[in-house]
Design an enzyme around this catalytic site. Structure first.
Site, PDB file in Angstrom:
ATOM      1  N   CYS A   1       0.829  -1.198   0.000  1.00 19.18           N
ATOM      2  CA  CYS A   1       0.000   0.000   0.000  1.00 19.18           C
ATOM      3  C   CYS A   1       0.871   1.258   0.000  1.00 19.18           C
ATOM      4  CB  CYS A   1      -0.979  -0.034   1.177  1.00 19.18           C
ATOM      5  SG  CYS A   1      -2.346   1.128   1.012  1.00 19.18           S
TER       6      CYS A   1
ATOM      7  N   HIS B   1      -3.435  -5.115  -0.187  1.00 19.41           N
ATOM      8  CA  HIS B   1      -3.001  -5.645   1.114  1.00 19.41           C
ATOM      9  C   HIS B   1      -2.943  -7.170   1.081  1.00 19.41           C
ATOM     10  CE1 HIS B   1      -2.896  -2.123   3.835  1.00 19.41           C
ATOM     11  NE2 HIS B   1      -3.685  -1.601   2.923  1.00 19.41           N
TER      12      HIS B   1
ATOM     13  N   GLU C   1      -1.762  -9.132   3.225  1.00 21.40           N
ATOM     14  CA  GLU C   1      -1.934  -9.722   4.557  1.00 21.40           C
ATOM     15  C   GLU C   1      -3.415  -9.911   4.910  1.00 21.40           C
ATOM     16  OE1 GLU C   1      -2.560  -5.421   5.468  1.00 21.40           O
ATOM     17  OE2 GLU C   1      -1.429  -6.612   4.025  1.00 21.40           O
TER      18      GLU C   1
END
Length: 378
Positions: free
Chosen positions: A257, A352, A354
């Site tokens: 990001c 993202h 994750e």
């Protein structure tokens, strides 16, 4: 003039002054970043602008003198003397994971005094001068630090073969990132905004996590727009220094990001300060969506042609920085990933990895596994 404005104003003059002193623009930029970091911690922020400017230039000069003194190396006993095979090379000793693990157990100050004494080869008197101590106090600090190091080395036992990934965050929750990286086989060391400075000792790879704050537009030469949210200049200066280190040392690096945005800024690129204000309102960049990867790119090899991703951002790459390649785009044309051609693994993703949701789970897992594989190879 505000404190931030004075730092921005002095970026050019300090860089030129330091470059003249140390003869190397890259080192000068690192010293300038350290000057700004010290300013945030120690400078008289309420002082008049001329006082603060003088403080910045004095601090920068002292850092440059320290750098020049550090370069005067001499014959010395290496830190690992007596611990590893005396017939082995210095490179082999440096790769001993037990040495790296032992150094990782020390505080930043303990590592500093050991590196000054054993790696830079400074005398105890010179170490004392740098730390504003007398020679006897410097001797005691070096002795204590080496004792802690030797104890940590003895306790290291069988080395942990997992690569160490340093995760840089601000005030964000580290748990999702740590679980995501650990699940791919990494040993994660997290540095947040609570810690001052940058500590990449023993790192096998670097991850720049997303940021709840916007990147200050002064870092890419633009005025602050009304849409820019609060910023964290200290954190992003730290992250830029880390990116520069990773790129110059071939350390595998992944920017997530705002980390991808910083990779672009480091290359001289610019950002859309607000996507709706820039005309990107046809696609929700705060939700799950597909992206298209480019032919022959790292993103294509890792993720296929149209992986699903999860985004949450209102800023993004605008003008592409030098030395970068776009590797994926969103349906509305927004840049979603970029990489550094020729680097073993330098990837910035606007999404993202994750965060796992629906089809994006495989995308995130493959990204983490690729980073860990690159760290092991390095």
């Amino acid at each position: 003039m505000t404190f931030d404005a004075i730092l921005t104003e002095q970026t050019g003059p300090l860089t030129r002054r330091l470059t003249r002193m140390v003869g190397d623009r890259e080192t000068a930029e690192d010293l300038r970043q350290e000057t700004f970091a010290r300013a945030w911690r120690r400078a008289p922020q309420g002082a008049e602008a001329p006082v603060l400017r003088a403080w910045l230039h004095r601090t920068a000069t002292n850092l440059a003198l320290d750098e020049l003194r550090r370069r005067r190396r001499r014959e010395h006993v290496p830190l690992h003397a007596g611990l590893v095979d005396p017939g082995g090379s210095a490179d082999e000793a440096a790769r001993d994971p037990r040495l790296r693990d032992a150094l990782g157990q020390l505080t930043a100050h303990q590592r500093l005094v050991l590196l000054l004494r054993f790696e830079a080869g400074l005398s105890l008197r010179e170490v004392g001068e740098l730390l504003d101590l007398n020679e006897d106090a410097a001797r005691k600090r070096v002795s204590r630090a080496r004792a802690v190091f030797l104890e940590a080395y003895a306790a290291a036992g069988a080395p942990d073969e997992r690569p160490t990934v340093v995760l840089l965050l601000g005030r964000e929750d580290p748990a999702p990132y740590e679980a995501w990286l650990a699940g791919a086989g990494a040993r994660v060391r997290t540095l947040t905004g609570e810690q001052a400075g940058l500590d990449l000792a023993g790192a096998d790879a670097l991850v720049l996590g997303g940021s709840e704050t916007d990147i200050h537009p002064s870092l890419y030469g633009e005025p602050v727009s009304p849409h820019t949210l609060r910023t964290d200049l200290t954190r992003h200066l730290r992250d830029l220094a880390a990116l520069r280190h990773a790129l110059t040392t071939n350390l595998p690096v992944l920017g997530v990001c705002s980390g991808a945005q910083l990779l672009n800024v480091l290359g001289g690129g610019t950002l859309h300060q607000d996507l709706p204000a820039s005309g990107f309102d046809a696609l929700d960049h705060r939700d799950a969506h597909d992206i298209a990867t480019g032919d022959g790119t790292l993103a294509r090899r890792l993720l296929g042609t149209a992986p699903a991703v999860v985004s949450e951002h209102h800023q993004a790459v605008d003008r592409l920085g030098g030395g970068l390649r776009v590797t994926s785009t969103a349906p509305d044309g927004l840049i979603e990933a970029l990489e550094v051609p020729g680097h073993p693994f330098a990837l910035g993703v606007q999404w993202h990895p994750e965060r796992c949701a629906d089809g994006a789970e495989g995308t995130g897992r493959r990204t983490a596994e690729a980073l860990v594989d690159a760290a092991l190879a390095a």
